[in-house]
Design a protein around this motif. Structure first.
Motif, PDB file in Angstrom:
ATOM      1  N   GLY A   1       0.833  -1.193   0.000  1.00 21.76           N
ATOM      2  CA  GLY A   1       0.000   0.000   0.000  1.00 21.76           C
ATOM      3  C   GLY A   1       0.868   1.243   0.000  1.00 21.76           C
ATOM      4  N   SER A   2       0.768   2.046   1.057  1.00 21.93           N
ATOM      5  CA  SER A   2       1.526   3.297   1.153  1.00 21.93           C
ATOM      6  C   SER A   2       2.831   3.133   1.935  1.00 21.93           C
ATOM      7  CB  SER A   2       0.660   4.370   1.818  1.00 21.93           C
ATOM      8  OG  SER A   2       0.312   3.970   3.141  1.00 21.93           O
ATOM      9  N   LEU A   3       3.276   1.891   2.119  1.00 24.39           N
ATOM     10  CA  LEU A   3       4.516   1.605   2.839  1.00 24.39           C
ATOM     11  C   LEU A   3       5.495   0.892   1.916  1.00 24.39           C
ATOM     12  CD1 LEU A   3       2.154   1.687   5.024  1.00 24.39           C
ATOM     13  CD2 LEU A   3       3.590   0.191   6.387  1.00 24.39           C
ATOM     14  N   PHE A   4       6.786   1.140   2.113  1.00 22.85           N
ATOM     15  CA  PHE A   4       7.784   0.322   1.428  1.00 22.85           C
ATOM     16  C   PHE A   4       9.007   0.178   2.321  1.00 22.85           C
ATOM     17  CE2 PHE A   4       8.974   4.614   0.081  1.00 22.85           C
ATOM     18  CZ  PHE A   4      10.365   4.600   0.101  1.00 22.85           C
ATOM     19  N   ALA A   5       9.739  -0.919   2.117  1.00 30.21           N
ATOM     20  CA  ALA A   5      10.925  -1.220   2.921  1.00 30.21           C
ATOM     21  C   ALA A   5      12.169  -1.169   2.052  1.00 30.21           C
ATOM     22  CB  ALA A   5      10.796  -2.600   3.557  1.00 30.21           C
ATOM     23  N   MET A   6      13.253  -0.707   2.626  1.00 29.80           N
ATOM     24  CA  MET A   6      14.528  -0.670   1.925  1.00 29.80           C
ATOM     25  C   MET A   6      15.074  -2.079   1.737  1.00 29.80           C
ATOM     26  SD  MET A   6      15.162   2.421   1.110  1.00 29.80           S
ATOM     27  CE  MET A   6      16.899   2.417   0.669  1.00 29.80           C
ATOM     28  N   ARG A   7      15.672  -2.315   0.592  1.00 30.26           N
ATOM     29  CA  ARG A   7      16.225  -3.628   0.273  1.00 30.26           C
ATOM     30  C   ARG A   7      17.457  -3.943   1.118  1.00 30.26           C
ATOM     31  NH1 ARG A   7      15.619  -7.419  -3.235  1.00 30.26           N
ATOM     32  NH2 ARG A   7      13.848  -6.325  -4.131  1.00 30.26           N
ATOM     33  N   GLU A   8      18.243  -2.932   1.418  1.00 28.73           N
ATOM     34  CA  GLU A   8      19.467  -3.145   2.200  1.00 28.73           C
ATOM     35  C   GLU A   8      19.158  -3.084   3.692  1.00 28.73           C
ATOM     36  OE1 GLU A   8      22.189  -0.172   0.873  1.00 28.73           O
ATOM     37  OE2 GLU A   8      22.625  -1.221  -1.012  1.00 28.73           O
ATOM     38  N   TYR A   9      19.587  -4.111   4.418  1.00 26.99           N
ATOM     39  CA  TYR A   9      19.390  -4.148   5.868  1.00 26.99           C
ATOM     40  C   TYR A   9      20.488  -3.339   6.547  1.00 26.99           C
ATOM     41  CZ  TYR A   9      15.836  -7.744   5.311  1.00 26.99           C
ATOM     42  OH  TYR A   9      14.693  -8.416   4.974  1.00 26.99           O
ATOM     43  N   LEU A  10      20.118  -2.616   7.591  1.00 34.26           N
ATOM     44  CA  LEU A  10      21.094  -1.831   8.339  1.00 34.26           C
ATOM     45  C   LEU A  10      21.921  -2.737   9.245  1.00 34.26           C
ATOM     46  CD1 LEU A  10      22.195   0.969   9.237  1.00 34.26           C
ATOM     47  CD2 LEU A  10      20.483   0.893  11.059  1.00 34.26           C
ATOM     48  N   THR A  11      21.242  -3.604   9.964  1.00 33.70           N
ATOM     49  CA  THR A  11      21.901  -4.543  10.858  1.00 33.70           C
ATOM     50  C   THR A  11      20.964  -5.714  11.099  1.00 33.70           C
ATOM     51  OG1 THR A  11      22.942  -4.830  13.039  1.00 33.70           O
ATOM     52  CG2 THR A  11      21.064  -3.329  12.935  1.00 33.70           C
ATOM     53  N   GLY A  12      21.473  -6.916  11.031  1.00 35.65           N
ATOM     54  CA  GLY A  12      20.637  -8.087  11.237  1.00 35.65           C
ATOM     55  C   GLY A  12      19.401  -8.063  10.350  1.00 35.65           C
ATOM     56  N   SER A  13      18.224  -8.126  10.969  1.00 35.29           N
ATOM     57  CA  SER A  13      16.965  -8.093  10.218  1.00 35.29           C
ATOM     58  C   SER A  13      16.283  -6.733  10.309  1.00 35.29           C
ATOM     59  CB  SER A  13      16.028  -9.193  10.729  1.00 35.29           C
ATOM     60  OG  SER A  13      15.866  -9.102  12.136  1.00 35.29           O
ATOM     61  N   VAL A  14      17.043  -5.691  10.650  1.00 36.51           N
ATOM     62  CA  VAL A  14      16.500  -4.335  10.762  1.00 36.51           C
ATOM     63  C   VAL A  14      16.724  -3.575   9.463  1.00 36.51           C
ATOM     64  CG1 VAL A  14      16.707  -2.108  11.955  1.00 36.51           C
ATOM     65  CG2 VAL A  14      16.859  -4.245  13.255  1.00 36.51           C
ATOM     66  N   THR A  15      15.664  -3.006   8.925  1.00 38.75           N
ATOM     67  CA  THR A  15      15.777  -2.174   7.735  1.00 38.75           C
ATOM     68  C   THR A  15      14.849  -0.976   7.853  1.00 38.75           C
ATOM     69  OG1 THR A  15      15.896  -2.198   5.317  1.00 38.75           O
ATOM     70  CG2 THR A  15      13.987  -3.277   6.316  1.00 38.75           C
ATOM     71  N   GLY A  16      15.086   0.008   6.988  1.00 41.06           N
ATOM     72  CA  GLY A  16      14.266   1.206   6.984  1.00 41.06           C
ATOM     73  C   GLY A  16      12.937   0.968   6.282  1.00 41.06           C
ATOM     74  N   VAL A  17      11.873   1.427   6.900  1.00 45.88           N
ATOM     75  CA  VAL A  17      10.539   1.356   6.312  1.00 45.88           C
ATOM     76  C   VAL A  17      10.021   2.786   6.186  1.00 45.88           C
ATOM     77  CG1 VAL A  17       8.176   0.503   6.573  1.00 45.88           C
ATOM     78  CG2 VAL A  17      10.119  -0.931   7.287  1.00 45.88           C
ATOM     79  N   PHE A  18       9.456   3.099   5.039  1.00 43.99           N
ATOM     80  CA  PHE A  18       8.946   4.438   4.769  1.00 43.99           C
ATOM     81  C   PHE A  18       7.426   4.397   4.742  1.00 43.99           C
ATOM     82  CE2 PHE A  18      13.281   4.516   3.502  1.00 43.99           C
ATOM     83  CZ  PHE A  18      13.710   5.805   3.765  1.00 43.99           C
ATOM     84  N   PHE A  19       6.821   5.376   5.401  1.00 43.82           N
ATOM     85  CA  PHE A  19       5.374   5.429   5.586  1.00 43.82           C
ATOM     86  C   PHE A  19       4.821   6.711   4.976  1.00 43.82           C
ATOM     87  CE2 PHE A  19       7.296   3.082   9.000  1.00 43.82           C
ATOM     88  CZ  PHE A  19       6.411   2.079   9.359  1.00 43.82           C
TER      89      PHE A  19
ATOM     90  N   CYS B   1      12.488  -0.977  11.409  1.00 40.05           N
ATOM     91  CA  CYS B   1      11.695  -2.103  11.888  1.00 40.05           C
ATOM     92  C   CYS B   1      12.527  -3.382  11.834  1.00 40.05           C
ATOM     93  CB  CYS B   1      10.443  -2.285  11.031  1.00 40.05           C
ATOM     94  SG  CYS B   1       9.291  -0.892  11.117  1.00 40.05           S
ATOM     95  N   ASP B   2      12.360  -4.203  12.833  1.00 37.96           N
ATOM     96  CA  ASP B   2      13.004  -5.515  12.866  1.00 37.96           C
ATOM     97  C   ASP B   2      12.056  -6.489  12.183  1.00 37.96           C
ATOM     98  OD1 ASP B   2      14.168  -7.930  13.379  1.00 37.96           O
ATOM     99  OD2 ASP B   2      14.287  -7.682  15.544  1.00 37.96           O
ATOM    100  N   LEU B   3      12.369  -6.848  10.958  1.00 37.47           N
ATOM    101  CA  LEU B   3      11.446  -7.660  10.161  1.00 37.47           C
ATOM    102  C   LEU B   3      11.371  -9.112  10.621  1.00 37.47           C
ATOM    103  CD1 LEU B   3      11.973  -6.255   6.556  1.00 37.47           C
ATOM    104  CD2 LEU B   3      10.451  -5.464   8.381  1.00 37.47           C
ATOM    105  N   SER B   4      12.205  -9.504  11.597  1.00 35.81           N
ATOM    106  CA  SER B   4      12.045 -10.840  12.178  1.00 35.81           C
ATOM    107  C   SER B   4      10.791 -10.898  13.046  1.00 35.81           C
ATOM    108  CB  SER B   4      13.275 -11.232  12.999  1.00 35.81           C
ATOM    109  OG  SER B   4      13.365 -10.440  14.177  1.00 35.81           O
ATOM    110  N   ASP B   5      10.289  -9.730  13.434  1.00 43.77           N
ATOM    111  CA  ASP B   5       9.039  -9.609  14.181  1.00 43.77           C
ATOM    112  C   ASP B   5       7.967  -9.169  13.187  1.00 43.77           C
ATOM    113  OD1 ASP B   5       6.864  -8.936  15.720  1.00 43.77           O
ATOM    114  OD2 ASP B   5       7.966  -7.610  17.083  1.00 43.77           O
ATOM    115  N   GLN B   6       7.073 -10.053  12.833  1.00 52.72           N
ATOM    116  CA  GLN B   6       6.087  -9.780  11.792  1.00 52.72           C
ATOM    117  C   GLN B   6       5.129  -8.650  12.158  1.00 52.72           C
ATOM    118  OE1 GLN B   6       4.143 -13.451  10.689  1.00 52.72           O
ATOM    119  NE2 GLN B   6       6.025 -14.369   9.910  1.00 52.72           N
TER     120      GLN B   6
END
Length: 201
Positions: A68-86, A101-106
């Protein structure tokens, strides 16, 4: 699975492009940067950006996903954490945000979306003490902020520090978390100094 760290606003106002890029790695100069799990440092941090910055980040690299109106960056900053834009409608206006957001936590992305809307829907733009401290950290130049090192007691090493001006005594370092109300006010921009604190429930 570890529960995600607290969701927290780390900058007041709308970040410019320069500020946005600087805040993407607010903890770059931490001690022992390449050791240990940095997830707790970043996961849960968020701040507001402009539409142009949001669109620029969408176009710079193909997103990991779009929802929808959200997207996540392809490159992870650390572990399973990446930037999400709202892109969120708040009080009849579309506003734009970046969060880690830690994408390991759904549930992390939805939890952040809800937290941002709740925080930004307050009728009075109050600031908690923690938000004041985070804004000071985000807006202080690297030369005037750092981390307690070997000269500090063992229990305090690695904690964030900021430089203060002590009058005739010159400058000195103090733990960010130990700043007094007067020191916090002195470090904040004028327009943020007299914002009310939220009333405790």
């Amino acid at each position: 699975m570890n529960s995600s760290p607290a969701i927290r606003k780390v900058f007041q106002g709308v970040a410019s492009r320069q500020q946005m890029f600087r805040m993407f790695d607010r903890h770059a100069h931490r001690l022992n940067r390449w050791e240990g799990d940095a997830t707790p440092l970043y996961a849960g941090e968020w701040f507001e950006i402009g539409e142009a910055e949001h669109d620029y980040m969408f176009e710079i690299l193909r997103p990991l996903w779009i929802r929808g109106s959200l997207f996540a960056m392809r490159e992870y900053l650390t572990g399973s954490v990446t930037g999400v834009f709202f892109a969120l409608r708040i009080d009849e206006a579309i506003r734009f945000f970046h969060g880690y957001c830690d994408l390991s936590d759904q549930s992390s992305v939805e939890a952040m979306r809800v937290a941002i809307i709740e925080r930004e829907s307050r009728p009075i733009r109050a600031m908690t003490r923690e938000e004041r401290l985070e804004h000071i950290w985000s807006s202080t130049a690297d030369d005037y902020r750092g981390y307690a090192g070997e000269r500090w007691p063992q229990a305090l090493r690695g904690k964030r520090t900021v430089m203060l001006y002590g009058g005739k005594g010159g400058t000195f370092l103090k733990l960010l978390e130990d700043l007094s109300d007067d020191e916090i006010a002195a470090k904040l921009p004028v327009q943020l100094r007299h914002r009310p604190s939220p009333i405790a429930a």
